[in-house]
Design an enzyme around this catalytic site. Structure first.
Site, PDB file in Angstrom:
ATOM      1  CG  MET A  68      -2.078  -0.955   1.148  1.00 20.44           C
ATOM      2  SD  MET A  68      -3.313  -0.432  -0.065  1.00 20.44           S
ATOM      3  CE  MET A  68      -3.832   1.118   0.681  1.00 20.44           C
ATOM      4  CD  GLU A  69       2.030   3.617   3.800  1.00 19.96           C
ATOM      5  OE1 GLU A  69       2.453   4.675   3.286  1.00 19.96           O
ATOM      6  OE2 GLU A  69       1.032   3.572   4.531  1.00 19.96           O
ATOM      7  CB  THR A  70       6.654   2.209  -1.377  1.00 21.66           C
ATOM      8  OG1 THR A  70       7.016   0.900  -0.881  1.00 21.66           O
ATOM      9  CG2 THR A  70       6.813   3.238  -0.270  1.00 21.66           C
TER      10      THR A  70
END
Length: 414
Positions: A139-141
């Protein structure tokens, strides 16, 4: 211009007083308007020189400070995004379509296999499911494929200098980022992140790095930028320290019975108590631990799936305090583990409100006597209670969902 040259200029300028507030306003204005970049840089340089004693008092060496700020100018992208007020809110179903895409699920499974040994150690060490850790990474990167294109010191210095709000927060984050460099955990040129200073594979703010980062391999560095096991261990430690319950899931998609009392949304009961009210898991399976507490969450009201959320869902929200984000992380973890998509469909015409539209709805509800408190554009418990009261009075399903259709109805005086 060198650091020492700037220091001498700052010493002469200091005789004329501290112009931080005026200079900050000047650089914000010039950056936003796209004019006088040289003037903005001079004002920023003066601020950098005046900031040096703050960093020095925190233990940052002069050599690190010089390296960290070498050639740094204000980041116009940070200023632009800081001041951006979105008029559009992405519906949760569109968000999930991209966040939990088939491509991301397949890549997550690849990462589970690639780092199976490290993830097994991390799971044993912290008691956090490996799938949840990988899901946050995705999700983040997107599993490290895009960690942000901003130099973190530059972004945070711009915010500490020119942000109209939370300058103390940005100042603390900047000092912590400088200390991270000073302590040898990452070189300045590798400290990449978002426009707001979130860093590395799993996007930690410097303060979160300071409290929760981990050294997986024992090399003395907590490297969340280039050392993937360090980043994954840091994420697991963050979740554990915020109360992750080992061996338990984040929540369940559920089926509500006919005639369900929607005013029970956002309340907490045991899974057994919810079952006695007629709520069942989709797929027909029983709840494995009926004594576990769970909160009923309806992300799109009656126009979409319903969920009973356990403690771990709210731990995920400590990473990013958004229902859509935490739902996406939990669902991605399940899909990476081998689970399927949600059973119940979203009614994709039940569009949510933007923040300005929410303010308008709140104002109208207050005028009609359905008190929601301040019209701040945020849908919290008070707003949902006011919406439900209006919906009951209008003969609608009292699900508390702030939709475009609801705003149109109340605007029309119905």
């Amino acid at each position: 211009m060198s650091f020492l040259q700037r220091t001498r200029i700052a010493a002469r300028a200091a005789r004329f007083g501290n112009g931080r507030a005026g200079a900050a306003a000047l650089v914000a204005a010039t950056l936003l308007c796209g004019t006088a970049p040289a003037l903005a840089d001079v004002a920023f340089d003066r601020w950098v020189d005046r900031f040096w004693p703050v960093a020095r008092e925190a233990g940052v060496s002069q050599n690190t400070y010089r390296r960290a700020f070498q050639g740094v100018t204000p980041d116009p992208d940070t200023i632009r995004l800081m001041n951006k007020q979105s008029e559009f809110v992405k519906p949760i179903w569109d968000y999930l379509d991209s966040a939990v895409s088939d491509t991301r699920v397949e890549k997550g499974r690849e990462m589970l296999a690639t780092y199976s040994r490290e993830l097994a150690v991390i799971e044993q060490r912290y008691g956090v499911d490996r799938e949840a850790v990988v899901a946050i990474w995705g999700m983040e990167t997107n599993y490290g494929s895009f960690m942000g294109e901003h130099y973190v010191v530059r972004a945070l210095a711009t915010l500490a200098y020119a942000a109209p709000r939370r300058q103390e927060f940005w100042t603390r984050e900047l000092v912590t980022a400088l200390k991270i460099i000073d302590d040898g955990h990452v070189a300045p040129e590798r400290m990449e992140g978002s426009w707001a200073g979130a860093m590395g594979h799993t996007q930690f703010m410097p303060s979160s790095w300071k409290q929760y980062s981990s050294d997986y391999d024992g090399d003395g560095r907590h490297d969340i930028w280039t050392n993937i096991p360090d980043a994954l261990a840091s994420t697991a430690n963050y979740l554990k320290r915020h109360g992750w319950q080992t061996g338990k899931t984040w929540g369940y998609e559920v089926q509500l019975p006919r005639g369900f009392d929607y005013t029970l949304a956002d309340t907490e009961k045991t899974l057994g108590e919810w079952a006695r009210l007629g709520i069942r898991r989709t797929g027909g399976r029983d709840f494995p631990r009926p004594s576990d507490n769970a909160e009923l969450v309806l992300p799109a009201g009656a126009a979409g799936p319903a969920f009973l959320m356990l403690r771990n869902f709210f731990v995920i929200k400590r990473y990013n305090n958004a229902t859509a984000y935490a739902l996406a992380v939990g669902h991605l973890a399940d899909r990476v583990r081998g689970g399927g998509p949600f059973v119940q469909p979203w009614q994709r015409d039940a569009l949510p409100l933007s923040r300005p539209q929410t303010e308008e709805l709140q104002t109208l509800l207050n005028r009609r006597g359905f008190s929601v408190g301040a019209a701040d554009g945020q849908v919290g418990p008070a707003t949902r209670r006011g919406i439900r009261a209006y919906q009951r009075a209008a003969g609608l399903i009292p699900d508390g969902y702030a939709s475009v259709a609801l705003l149109e109805r109340i605007s029309a005086g119905r």
